[in-house]
Design a protein around this motif. Structure first.
Motif, PDB file in Angstrom:
ATOM      1  N   SER A  64      16.214 114.686  44.077  1.00 28.51           N
ATOM      2  CA  SER A  64      16.624 115.327  45.325  1.00 28.51           C
ATOM      3  C   SER A  64      15.472 115.387  46.328  1.00 28.51           C
ATOM      4  O   SER A  64      15.659 115.085  47.511  1.00 28.51           O
ATOM      5  N   LEU A  65      14.281 115.765  45.858  1.00 32.27           N
ATOM      6  CA  LEU A  65      13.124 115.810  46.759  1.00 32.27           C
ATOM      7  C   LEU A  65      12.818 114.426  47.333  1.00 32.27           C
ATOM      8  O   LEU A  65      12.551 114.288  48.529  1.00 32.27           O
ATOM      9  N   LEU A  66      12.868 113.407  46.481  1.00 35.53           N
ATOM     10  CA  LEU A  66      12.605 112.050  46.951  1.00 35.53           C
ATOM     11  C   LEU A  66      13.667 111.608  47.959  1.00 35.53           C
ATOM     12  O   LEU A  66      13.340 111.036  49.002  1.00 35.53           O
ATOM     13  N   ALA A  67      14.916 111.892  47.668  1.00 32.02           N
ATOM     14  CA  ALA A  67      15.995 111.519  48.597  1.00 32.02           C
ATOM     15  C   ALA A  67      15.827 112.229  49.936  1.00 32.02           C
ATOM     16  O   ALA A  67      15.989 111.617  51.003  1.00 32.02           O
ATOM     17  N   LYS A  68      15.460 113.496  49.898  1.00 32.53           N
ATOM     18  CA  LYS A  68      15.294 114.257  51.138  1.00 32.53           C
ATOM     19  C   LYS A  68      14.141 113.732  51.976  1.00 32.53           C
ATOM     20  O   LYS A  68      14.270 113.620  53.197  1.00 32.53           O
ATOM     21  N   ILE A  69      13.030 113.407  51.337  1.00 31.64           N
ATOM     22  CA  ILE A  69      11.899 112.898  52.128  1.00 31.64           C
ATOM     23  C   ILE A  69      12.215 111.518  52.684  1.00 31.64           C
ATOM     24  O   ILE A  69      11.848 111.188  53.802  1.00 31.64           O
ATOM     25  N   ARG A  70      12.935 110.705  51.917  1.00 30.88           N
ATOM     26  CA  ARG A  70      13.312 109.367  52.389  1.00 30.88           C
ATOM     27  C   ARG A  70      14.239 109.448  53.596  1.00 30.88           C
ATOM     28  O   ARG A  70      14.146 108.647  54.517  1.00 30.88           O
ATOM     29  N   CYS A  71      15.138 110.423  53.592  1.00 27.14           N
ATOM     30  CA  CYS A  71      16.132 110.547  54.669  1.00 27.14           C
ATOM     31  C   CYS A  71      15.675 111.433  55.825  1.00 27.14           C
ATOM     32  O   CYS A  71      16.411 111.616  56.788  1.00 27.14           O
ATOM     33  N   GLY A  72      14.486 112.010  55.713  1.00 24.73           N
ATOM     34  CA  GLY A  72      13.972 112.830  56.804  1.00 24.73           C
ATOM     35  C   GLY A  72      14.551 114.225  56.857  1.00 24.73           C
ATOM     36  O   GLY A  72      14.546 114.851  57.919  1.00 24.73           O
ATOM     37  N   ILE A  73      15.056 114.740  55.728  1.00 25.55           N
ATOM     38  CA  ILE A  73      15.634 116.085  55.750  1.00 25.55           C
ATOM     39  C   ILE A  73      14.893 117.071  54.852  1.00 25.55           C
ATOM     40  O   ILE A  73      15.336 118.203  54.699  1.00 25.55           O
ATOM     41  N   LEU A  74      13.770 116.666  54.276  1.00 25.83           N
ATOM     42  CA  LEU A  74      12.939 117.623  53.556  1.00 25.83           C
ATOM     43  C   LEU A  74      12.418 118.603  54.600  1.00 25.83           C
ATOM     44  O   LEU A  74      11.984 118.185  55.678  1.00 25.83           O
ATOM     45  N   PRO A  75      12.474 119.904  54.342  1.00 26.26           N
ATOM     46  CA  PRO A  75      12.112 120.855  55.393  1.00 26.26           C
ATOM     47  C   PRO A  75      10.612 120.903  55.714  1.00 26.26           C
ATOM     48  O   PRO A  75       9.941 121.902  55.516  1.00 26.26           O
ATOM     49  N   LEU A  76      10.127 119.790  56.211  1.00 28.06           N
ATOM     50  CA  LEU A  76       8.785 119.724  56.766  1.00 28.06           C
ATOM     51  C   LEU A  76       8.882 120.135  58.232  1.00 28.06           C
ATOM     52  O   LEU A  76       9.974 120.176  58.808  1.00 28.06           O
ATOM     53  N   ARG A  77       7.771 120.375  58.864  1.00 26.98           N
ATOM     54  CA  ARG A  77       7.767 120.862  60.257  1.00 26.98           C
ATOM     55  C   ARG A  77       8.448 119.880  61.214  1.00 26.98           C
ATOM     56  O   ARG A  77       9.071 120.301  62.187  1.00 26.98           O
ATOM     57  N   ILE A  78       8.342 118.593  60.944  1.00 30.54           N
ATOM     58  CA  ILE A  78       9.005 117.594  61.805  1.00 30.54           C
ATOM     59  C   ILE A  78      10.520 117.819  61.822  1.00 30.54           C
ATOM     60  O   ILE A  78      11.171 117.582  62.830  1.00 30.54           O
ATOM     61  N   GLU A  79      11.049 118.333  60.732  1.00 32.82           N
ATOM     62  CA  GLU A  79      12.486 118.605  60.639  1.00 32.82           C
ATOM     63  C   GLU A  79      12.805 120.030  61.100  1.00 32.82           C
ATOM     64  O   GLU A  79      13.707 120.232  61.897  1.00 32.82           O
TER      65      GLU A  79
END
Length: 169
Positions: A64-79
């Motif tokens: 899930s973490l890998l999928a989220k970072i790949r799709c740009g939806i991991l809750p990093l500041r950019i998102e």
């Protein structure tokens, strides 16, 4: 192809499969290019196929973490900065003093908070790809995301724990 359907003619299923895949691939490529959220994804994803991590990663949370970072939806500041309409250049990393936008590339390849975990990742990758350490930042990111999903997954899991511990201490 339409007349085969309307006239109920026999058809070559392999041809139909190939044409359908071509249509879907073209539509997918067009969609990826116009969506700003997929800024990182379009750097390393250039084929319309299921990625190995989806099929072979057993740990649901890591996948899930890998999928989220790949799709740009991991809750990093950019998102998360998007939710408050903060301009992208102002979505800076709250965990380091570098003045960098907390993007997927920053998270994986730059943020000093994760240097120890990243050092382990880079050592493993450099063992099989000798020129890895001499690549520029973007090429490192692309190489990791395209070729080293298992190693990147492990790194992301470790870094995510570090991030949570620093944000919520």
């Amino acid at each position: 192809m339409e007349n085969v359907f309307t006239e109920k003619l026999a058809c070559d299923l392999e041809l139909v499969k190939a044409k359908t895949k071509d249509i879907m691939t073209t539509a997918w490529q067009r969609e990826v290019q116009i969506k700003p959220k997929l800024r990182s994804y379009k750097l390393f994803k250039n084929n319309f196929e299921i990625e190995p991590y989806v099929q072979f990663s057993r740990d649901r949370q890591t996948r899930s973490l890998l999928a989220k970072i790949r799709c740009g939806i991991l809750p990093l500041r950019i998102e998360t900065g998007r939710f408050s309409r903060l301009p992208a250049p102002e979505r800076l990393c709250d965990l380091c003093n570098t003045g960098q936008v907390e993007s997927e590339m920053h998270f994986i390849c730059e943020c000093p908070l994760y240097d120890n975990a990243r050092r382990n990742l880079y050592n493993v990758v450099n063992f099989s790809c000798n020129e890895f350490l001499t690549m520029n930042l973007q090429n490192k990111f692309i190489y990791l995301m395209k070729n080293r999903w298992r190693d990147v997954s492990k790194f992301i899991s470790q870094a995510w724990i570090i991030r949570k511990n620093n944000l919520y201490k």
